[in-house]
Design an enzyme around this catalytic site. Structure first.
Site, PDB file in Angstrom:
ATOM      1  N   THR A  91       0.849  -1.196   0.000  1.00 40.74           N
ATOM      2  CA  THR A  91       0.000   0.000   0.000  1.00 40.74           C
ATOM      3  C   THR A  91       0.891   1.255   0.000  1.00 40.74           C
ATOM      4  OG1 THR A  91      -0.137  -0.056   2.404  1.00 40.74           O
ATOM      5  CG2 THR A  91      -1.921  -1.148   1.199  1.00 40.74           C
ATOM      6  N   LYS A 120       7.882   1.395   2.969  1.00 42.64           N
ATOM      7  CA  LYS A 120       8.873   1.862   3.948  1.00 42.64           C
ATOM      8  C   LYS A 120       8.260   2.361   5.247  1.00 42.64           C
ATOM      9  CE  LYS A 120      10.429   4.578   0.747  1.00 42.64           C
ATOM     10  NZ  LYS A 120      10.070   3.881  -0.474  1.00 42.64           N
ATOM     11  N   GLU A 144      13.282  -6.336   1.371  1.00 39.14           N
ATOM     12  CA  GLU A 144      14.343  -5.956   0.423  1.00 39.14           C
ATOM     13  C   GLU A 144      13.906  -4.808  -0.490  1.00 39.14           C
ATOM     14  OE1 GLU A 144      17.654  -7.635  -0.232  1.00 39.14           O
ATOM     15  OE2 GLU A 144      17.745  -5.643  -1.122  1.00 39.14           O
ATOM     16  N   GLU A 205       6.872  12.594  -8.643  1.00 38.11           N
ATOM     17  CA  GLU A 205       5.450  12.726  -8.306  1.00 38.11           C
ATOM     18  C   GLU A 205       5.006  14.166  -8.532  1.00 38.11           C
ATOM     19  OE1 GLU A 205       3.598  10.220  -6.912  1.00 38.11           O
ATOM     20  OE2 GLU A 205       5.254   8.786  -6.817  1.00 38.11           O
ATOM     21  N   ASP A 216      12.476  10.514   1.513  1.00 36.85           N
ATOM     22  CA  ASP A 216      12.492   9.115   1.080  1.00 36.85           C
ATOM     23  C   ASP A 216      13.845   8.468   1.385  1.00 36.85           C
ATOM     24  OD1 ASP A 216      11.483   6.833  -0.663  1.00 36.85           O
ATOM     25  OD2 ASP A 216      13.263   7.440  -1.780  1.00 36.85           O
ATOM     26  N   LYS A 220      14.974   5.333   4.090  1.00 38.74           N
ATOM     27  CA  LYS A 220      15.787   4.159   3.758  1.00 38.74           C
ATOM     28  C   LYS A 220      17.004   4.053   4.682  1.00 38.74           C
ATOM     29  CE  LYS A 220      14.025   4.214  -0.895  1.00 38.74           C
ATOM     30  NZ  LYS A 220      14.090   4.833  -2.219  1.00 38.74           N
TER      31      LYS A 220
END
Lengths: 335, 212
Positions: A91, A120, A144, A205, A216, A220
């Site tokens: 999602t 994430k 992953e 985006e 983002d 990570k």
């Protein structure tokens, strides 16, 4: 033959890729001794149920499941009600509260289902809680696809480099930023022009702030820190600077002196910032590519590069995780 | 802090450290079998052979007794063993760094061994780092930004390139900073970070070259 019932939650770009990849690889998986049956696909409009496996050709043309849903079940309700042993959660990500993915993963793990995800948000917000939930229920949580898309990183460190101590990982973890910086360097165009070009191509985006402000990449960095370095850190622990302040003049100046400017995430330093990377360095990749340099004690530096996003590419990382769950459990013993 | 010395006045050339070791190691070409299986031995011997251009394996002789198990160990072992025995017949001149307060003691010891110190105590800017600044680099007093580094005593801005656009547009500057050591480079960078915050400049530092 090991029969595995799989539920897919989330039917956006990655969800479509997962349905496509599972369908394309059915024969190969069977040869490996795995019969993955996609028994349900759920999105915010409802669920497609099929005990014998969802027919990919019937749903791949649909943007959402609105017209093809066979049940009105959504989210956690669908996860609990449907008989499956593995949930693929894809999602949309939310890095602040992790929902709805967090709730989905909690529901799946606590009912004893393995979870494979590219989302994430839940991992950034609540990694240790989810990890414990998985352990307590004797199932696996694999992610992953959350870092570097199809570029192997987490499994590379956890399995291939398992005998090494990892002192750090530095890399380019956001293809959108890398594309924008590459175009600014190549064409000498300002940030805003490169951004609109990326938006036109579907690389960025409509609201690009999540990518270009470094959010983002920072997510990570948090995932890598918590999962590979056993750190217990949050998003707010990362020192983040995005690429919006980088000018074409700065890129040209750096290039004349032998450097590229890249948005580099660094673990365990917990920084995300535009950084000078020597031209010709293996991590100074261009375009939408991601890269990572893994610093190890025995193997020296291992550098990987690959596509960081994309529907089928991300699905490939998910598929690898799914297979690895059954390989880890000694696929030989399952026959 | 640096120190350099000379052993045989009148020798015409400066002999590199590696070639000194190599010729010594070659001369000592003793048995290697008991060490041949060790990856450390192999690694070291290859390093020396590469330096000398020879293709055969060589023994490390007395260096074997030193705790050479890591590259760091090697870094310690090479100057130590040179200092101890090779110095007088192999190496003409080389430079070492040490704490300021140890220099006098070392100078005395060298003098006792018949070695003359030709230069000592001279600070040298041996490390460098490149940085790009983006923002109102000139309007925020570039001279002051540079002074903050230059006045440290351990670091200096050695190279400066500017790229200017229109008025009110952000400009960019490339700075090469030299400093007396790695720690001083880090200190200079942290000063620059502070200045960057204060003057709202984007400070783009180089990636830390762990092994790239």
């Amino acid at each position: 033959m090991r029969d595995v019932k799989v539920s897919l939650v989330g039917y956006g770009i990655v969800g479509h890729g997962v349905v496509d990849a599972l369908s394309r690889k059915k024969a190969m998986l069977r040869d490996m001794g795995l019969n993955l049956r996609l028994v349900s696909v759920t999105d915010h409009t409802g669920t497609v149920l099929a005990e014998d496996g969802v027919d990919a050709s019937k749903i791949l043309g649909e943007r959402t499941l609105e017209n093809v849903a066979t049940s009105g079940m959504k989210g956690k309700e669908a996860i609990s009600a449907i008989d499956s042993e593995l949930v693929i959660e894809v999602t949309p990500t939310n890095i602040v509260h992790g929902q709805p993915g967090l709730g989905h993963m909690e529901a799946a793990l606590s009912s004893g289902k393995h979870v494979v995800t590219s989302n994430k948000g839940p991992l950034v917000v609540s990694y240790s809680h989810l990890k414990k939930l998985a352990e307590d229920n004797g199932v696996m949580l694999k992610f992953e696809a959350t870092v570097g898309g199809t570029m192997p990183l987490i499994s590379l460190v956890e399995r291939t480099l398992v005998g090494n101590c990892i002192s750090g990982i530095q890399g380019i973890f956001n293809g959108t930023c890398n594309y924008i910086l590459t175009r600014m360097t190549e064409e000498g165009i300002p940030y805003t022009h490169a951004l609109s070009e990326a938006q036109d191509l579907g690389i960025a985006e409509a609201d690009p702030s999540y990518d270009v402000e470094g959010v983002d990449t920072a997510g990570k960095v948090v995932i890598l820190a918590n999962s590979l370095f056993n750190m217990d850190v949050k998003y707010s622990d990362v020192d983040v600077t995005g690429i919006t302040g980088v000018t074409p003049e700065a890129l040209a100046l750096a290039q004349r002196k032998g450097y590229a400017i890249k948005l580099i995430g660094d673990v365990p330093a917990l920084t995300v910032r535009p950084t000078l990377v020597p031209l010709g360095s293996p991590i100074a990749v261009s375009g939408t590519l991601n890269s990572a340099a893994i610093y190890t004690d025995l193997s020296g530096t291992i550098t990987v590069t690959g596509l960081g996003a994309g529907s089928i590419e991300t699905a490939s990382a998910i598929l690898t995780d799914v297979i690895s769950i059954y390989r880890t459990k000694k696929i030989d013993a399952i026959f | 802090m640096s120190l350099s010395w000379r052993t045989r006045p009148g020798r015409p050339t400066t002999v590199a450290v590696t070639s000194g070791i190599t010729s010594r190691a070659r001369r000592m070409n003793a048995h290697t079998s008991s060490y041949a299986d060790s990856p450390y031995f192999d690694w070291h011997s290859r390093a020396y052979v590469a330096a000398s251009g020879a293709s055969d394996r060589v023994n490390l002789g007395s260096i074997q007794t030193l705790p050479i198990t890591t590259a760091a160990g090697l870094c310690i072992a090479i100057p130590a063993s040179l200092f101890h025995s090779y110095f007088t017949d192999q190496v003409d001149r080389f430079v070492v760094e040490m704490d300021r307060n140890k220099i006098d003691t070392v100078k005395e010891e060298l003098k006792k061994s018949g070695i003359s110190v030709v230069r000592a105590g001279e600070d040298r800017l041996i490390e460098s780092v490149s940085v790009v600044l983006v923002g109102h680099v000139l309007d925020s007093d570039l001279g002051d930004t540079i002074d903050r580094i230059d006045t440290t005593g351990y670091a200096e801005v050695m190279d400066l390139s500017l790229s200017m656009t229109g008025i009110n547009e952000p400009s960019s500057a490339y700075l090469k900073i030299r400093a007396t050591g790695k720690a001083e480079i880090q200190k200079a960078l942290s000063i620059l970070r502070e200045v960057g915050k204060e003057k709202q400049l984007l400070v783009i530092e180089p990636i830390e070259m762990e092994a790239i």
